[in-house]
Design a protein around this motif. Structure first.
Motif, PDB file in Angstrom:
ATOM      1  N   GLN A 283       2.064  62.871 -20.280  1.00  7.21           N
ATOM      2  CA  GLN A 283       2.494  63.971 -18.779  1.00  7.21           C
ATOM      3  C   GLN A 283       3.264  63.161 -18.198  1.00  7.21           C
ATOM      4  N   LYS A 284       3.413  62.012 -18.123  1.00  7.97           N
ATOM      5  CA  LYS A 284       4.111  60.849 -17.557  1.00  7.97           C
ATOM      6  C   LYS A 284       5.588  61.142 -18.604  1.00  7.97           C
ATOM      7  N   ALA A 285       5.435  60.378 -19.639  1.00  6.79           N
ATOM      8  CA  ALA A 285       6.113  60.211 -20.221  1.00  6.79           C
ATOM      9  C   ALA A 285       7.341  61.326 -21.030  1.00  6.79           C
TER      10      ALA A 285
ATOM     11  N   LEU B 283       8.006  63.753 -17.990  1.00  3.42           N
ATOM     12  CA  LEU B 283       8.538  63.821 -17.202  1.00  3.42           C
ATOM     13  C   LEU B 283       9.837  62.416 -17.200  1.00  3.42           C
ATOM     14  N   ASP B 284       9.973  61.228 -17.704  1.00  7.61           N
ATOM     15  CA  ASP B 284      10.641  60.080 -17.629  1.00  7.61           C
ATOM     16  C   ASP B 284      11.264  60.844 -18.809  1.00  7.61           C
ATOM     17  N   GLN B 285      11.192  61.704 -19.486  1.00  7.84           N
ATOM     18  CA  GLN B 285      11.898  61.702 -20.861  1.00  7.84           C
ATOM     19  C   GLN B 285      12.928  62.814 -20.533  1.00  7.84           C
ATOM     20  N   GLN B 286      12.588  64.084 -18.941  1.00  6.08           N
ATOM     21  CA  GLN B 286      13.299  65.019 -18.680  1.00  6.08           C
ATOM     22  C   GLN B 286      14.332  64.254 -17.764  1.00  6.08           C
ATOM     23  N   LYS B 287      14.013  63.643 -17.067  1.00  8.85           N
ATOM     24  CA  LYS B 287      14.806  62.675 -16.445  1.00  8.85           C
ATOM     25  C   LYS B 287      16.017  61.721 -17.389  1.00  8.85           C
ATOM     26  N   ILE B 288      15.411  61.044 -17.802  1.00  6.26           N
ATOM     27  CA  ILE B 288      16.437  60.269 -19.148  1.00  6.26           C
ATOM     28  C   ILE B 288      17.143  61.116 -19.704  1.00  6.26           C
TER      29      ILE B 288
ATOM     30  N   GLU C 229      19.844  62.113 -16.251  1.00  7.06           N
ATOM     31  CA  GLU C 229      21.017  61.311 -16.234  1.00  7.06           C
ATOM     32  C   GLU C 229      21.766  61.376 -16.929  1.00  7.06           C
TER      33      GLU C 229
END
Length: 51
Positions: free
Chosen positions: A26-28, A30-35, A38
């Motif tokens: 889930q964290k991965a 979410l991090d991908q979505q943030k990247i 950006e």
């Protein structure tokens, strides 16, 4: 997989591991979505500056 882990005789060992793996996934995501957000923001700003 979580249901199988709950039924296991080793559930007290298996479940925390499965939960940790699920949290990491889930964290991965979410991090991908943030990247990606950006990158989109940067591209939008670059396009606006080039106009």
């Amino acid at each position: 997989m979580m249901e199988l882990g709950k039924q296991s005789p080793l559930a007290r060992f298996v479940m925390p591991q499965l939960q940790a793996q699920q949290a990491a996934q889930q964290k991965a995501a979410l991090d991908q979505q943030k990247i990606e957000a950006e990158i989109g923001k940067t591209q939008s700003e670059a396009f606006k500056n080039n106009q």
